[in-house]
Design an enzyme around this catalytic site. Sequence first.
Site, mmCIF file in Angstrom:
data_model
loop_
_atom_site.group_PDB
_atom_site.id
_atom_site.type_symbol
_atom_site.label_atom_id
_atom_site.label_comp_id
_atom_site.label_asym_id
_atom_site.label_seq_id
_atom_site.Cartn_x
_atom_site.Cartn_y
_atom_site.Cartn_z
ATOM 1 N N GLY A 29 0.850 -1.190 0.000
ATOM 2 C CA GLY A 29 0.000 0.000 0.000
ATOM 3 C C GLY A 29 0.886 1.240 0.000
ATOM 4 N N THR A 31 1.569 3.451 -2.064
ATOM 5 C CA THR A 31 1.176 4.707 -2.704
ATOM 6 C C THR A 31 -0.057 5.311 -2.014
ATOM 7 O OG1 THR A 31 -0.125 3.406 -4.258
ATOM 8 C CG2 THR A 31 2.093 4.030 -4.973
ATOM 9 N N ALA A 35 0.887 5.847 3.813
ATOM 10 C CA ALA A 35 2.284 5.664 3.404
ATOM 11 C C ALA A 35 2.886 7.002 3.001
ATOM 12 C CB ALA A 35 2.353 4.671 2.264
ATOM 13 N N TYR A 202 -1.203 5.504 18.737
ATOM 14 C CA TYR A 202 -1.080 6.284 19.971
ATOM 15 C C TYR A 202 0.070 5.779 20.846
ATOM 16 C CZ TYR A 202 -4.254 10.020 19.566
ATOM 17 O OH TYR A 202 -4.793 11.218 19.174
ATOM 18 N N LYS A 205 3.035 7.833 20.114
ATOM 19 C CA LYS A 205 3.057 9.271 20.444
ATOM 20 C C LYS A 205 4.042 9.451 21.595
ATOM 21 C CE LYS A 205 -0.855 10.577 18.110
ATOM 22 N NZ LYS A 205 -0.991 11.695 17.216
ATOM 23 N N HIS A 264 -7.103 3.482 20.998
ATOM 24 C CA HIS A 264 -6.140 4.481 21.496
ATOM 25 C C HIS A 264 -6.301 4.765 22.989
ATOM 26 C CE1 HIS A 264 -5.483 4.851 17.318
ATOM 27 N NE2 HIS A 264 -6.374 5.784 17.046
HETATM 28 C C1 BG6 Z 1 -7.354 7.453 13.966
HETATM 29 C C2 BG6 Z 1 -8.840 7.573 13.836
HETATM 30 O O1 BG6 Z 1 -7.016 6.197 14.460
HETATM 31 O O2 BG6 Z 1 -6.878 8.452 14.820
HETATM 32 C C3 BG6 Z 1 -9.218 8.945 13.352
HETATM 33 O O3 BG6 Z 1 -9.315 6.598 12.915
HETATM 34 C C4 BG6 Z 1 -8.587 10.011 14.201
HETATM 35 O O4 BG6 Z 1 -10.623 9.109 13.332
HETATM 36 C C5 BG6 Z 1 -7.105 9.757 14.354
HETATM 37 O O5 BG6 Z 1 -8.809 11.250 13.577
HETATM 38 C C6 BG6 Z 1 -6.469 10.736 15.293
HETATM 39 O O6 BG6 Z 1 -5.092 10.569 15.285
HETATM 40 P P1 BG6 Z 1 -4.127 11.788 15.586
HETATM 41 O O7 BG6 Z 1 -2.766 11.188 15.435
HETATM 42 O O8 BG6 Z 1 -4.427 12.834 14.575
HETATM 43 O O9 BG6 Z 1 -4.437 12.237 16.965
#
Ligand code: BG6
Length: 789
Positions: A29, A31, A35, A202, A205, A264
């Site tokens: 995936g 492209t 990615a 998450y 992060k 998350h």
């Molecule tokens: C994704 C969700 O997993 O996380 C999205 O599917 C959401 O709906 C996104 O917008 C948020 O991620 P981030 O990194 O922008 O906080």
Amino acid sequence: MFTVAVCMAFLACLQAQELQGHVSIILLGATGDLAKKYLWQGLFQLYLDEVGKGYSFSFHGAALTSTKQGQELIAKVLESLSCPEDMEPGHCAELKGQFQRLSQYRHLKTNEDYMALSKDIEAQLQHEGLREAGRIFYFSVPPFAYADIARSINSSCRPGPGAWLRVVLEKPFGHDYVSAQQLATELGSFFQEEEMYRVDHYLGKQAVAQILPFRDQNRKALDGLWNRHHVERVEIIMKETVDAEGRTSFYEEYGVIRDVLQNHLTEVLTLVAMELPYNISSSKAVLQHKLQAFQALRGLQKGSAVLGQYQAYSRQVRREQQKPDSFYSLTPTFAGILVHVDNLRWEGVPFILMSGKALDERVGYIRILFRNQAYCAQNEKRWVVDQSQCLPRQIIFYIGHGELGSPAVLVSRNLFRPSLPSKSWKEVEGRPGLHLFGRPISDYYAYSPVREQDAYSVLISHIFHGRKDSFITTENLLASWVFWTPLLDSLAHEVPRLYPGGAENGFLLDFEFSGAQLRFCQQQLEQLVPGPGSAPMPSNFQVLTAKYRESPLISAWPEELISKLADDIEATAVRAVRRFGEFHLALSGGSSPVPLLEQLATGHFGFPWAQTHLWLVDERCVPLWDPESNFQGLQAHLLRYIRVPYYNIHPMPVHLHQRLCAEEDQGAQMYASEISALVTNSSFDLVLLGMGTDGHTASLFPQSPAGLDGTQPVVLTRSPYKPHQRMSLSLPLINRARKVAVLVMGRVKREITMLVSRAGHEPKKWPISGVLPSSGQLVWYMDYEAFLG
Ligand code: BG6
């Protein structure tokens, strides 16, 4: 001298490459959006971090796009890659050139394509005299494509012996427990558990990835604080300003709970709640402790959630999915959930999880707010920020965006000065005027990353280093779905509160909790009662009193009925304790008493629990911890909230000598003896019964050979419903009670209510008709649906 040094370094490097080997990374995936936005940059970052440390690499961007088009697309993406700010431009250009040369596009679809890829990798290894270290396949493709790709990799593209395989998977990992399990079983037929890396971005992060190291490095300060005695509440929040436009076909199926909370926010929750392993660099220990945290989560009820939907959402769904004008979606785009962790560390501490689209700001954070137990004798003006115990005390893992604009870890100065790795975290420079969580930023020790890194770069590095603790194992995934699926099922038809979106939301989405319940602070603005002449609402009815089978009947809408019964039980209890010093209450199982038990547990503070003995009217022959057990229901909805001395709690002994309800174990006789030893005259102060649709009560079913008469106070019986074996108080024992209350709720009971109203004393046919206390009182509590239909 310099030449010698370079040669030595080069040789060392060659030797190291010899030692470490070659890694092929295949981006499937390649492209696609993810990615282009994150994964190529993450792979480049990996190359920058690892080049010269002994590995050699090749990167294969794969997709279904034709070779020519794919090559052009990839070339464009590679051109846009960037180096860290502090890298010298010449060096950056050199490394970028190398990375571009090592990266190629290939069309990958059929099994033969995978076979050819494997052959090409082997040929390259042979040609360059390299040993293969491993292959990483990054699935940046929709889940429906997983199975075919997995099959091809497994059959035709595994690395040779001694080299590892890692496959990286992106959510969604199922839609509920069953679908997640199916997907996991399917993947498990192709890959070993240790080969799979399920991504939750998450966990990459920086502020989230710092939770465990922070807890570890500050053990000394946190040991005494990280528990229910000190933590007032934990907030785990992800707010977004964007809405779901353009992706409603996905969103309609998932909604905010599946999209964000199940994954998350739950991951973050476990990192905060889990017991800290002795060695946090052991992936195995971290994953095990995480799983234990899942097991401690208290099951969610419908009342644990508030749901919202931004107003434009249904319109967007209609437009994007060609739905008729009459279509209105029930999918929540906002959810607040109250979670409790039932263990000694966290009992009673609310964990608030919240996420939504079309909100007033984009921000994510985990906020641990500590209780304030101090009284400060001096005037507020004289409080000193890092000493006063009266100022708020909090620890915040700031995921990003919001007022601060970057990830951070904040610790109130009156808590302690935290220790963070100085190589990767630096103190935030003063930002006069900036307030966070009610305090100026100067009130916190505040740290932010020295180099901000995107979550995917962090995770790609962790995949490369085999750091499994940053990923979702199958066990962990299923544990999360076990937790969320019942709530999702119970909310399937719930109507979310509409909100306008953005700043206009005002206070509409604010919510509050009391006990285990969550509700919006503001009443719904829409008028529920259309005005004079319209149909009556539940609240228009008063509690009705009448007679049923010659005994007093109390009828009302369910909520009022339960309130009335709870009040009556408390009054009976208070009277009994005043007269006899104790209160003996025998309770039935099943679903009807659940709201009653919860009402007693959470709304009756004057109840004399310390003097109350709790008995069971009947029990299913299953272990007491089984969800089917009546005692388990009592535990879940009453006992865990109240304080009853444990010697006042009397479960039925259905489980003796490691077997269930064996006649020879004499469990029924044991219970009868316990009753006769503790309850004067074996006469309970109050017995709470229900009535089944077949006229059964307690576990006394029509035609029961035992318990409808005779001298045995407690009997073993059989139920036509599973589990069949039961233990029950007998009718003669029930009829010795001072008071019997029969609770009947719901339309399904309407028919039996009518039949029994006309029946005489026919306990063989309708066991409930045999309930007639010899010198006590019988009161029927029926809701309108059961009584009036
Ligand atoms: C994704 C969700 O997993 O996380 C999205 O599917 C959401 O709906 C996104 O917008 C948020 O991620 P981030 O990194 O922008 O906080």
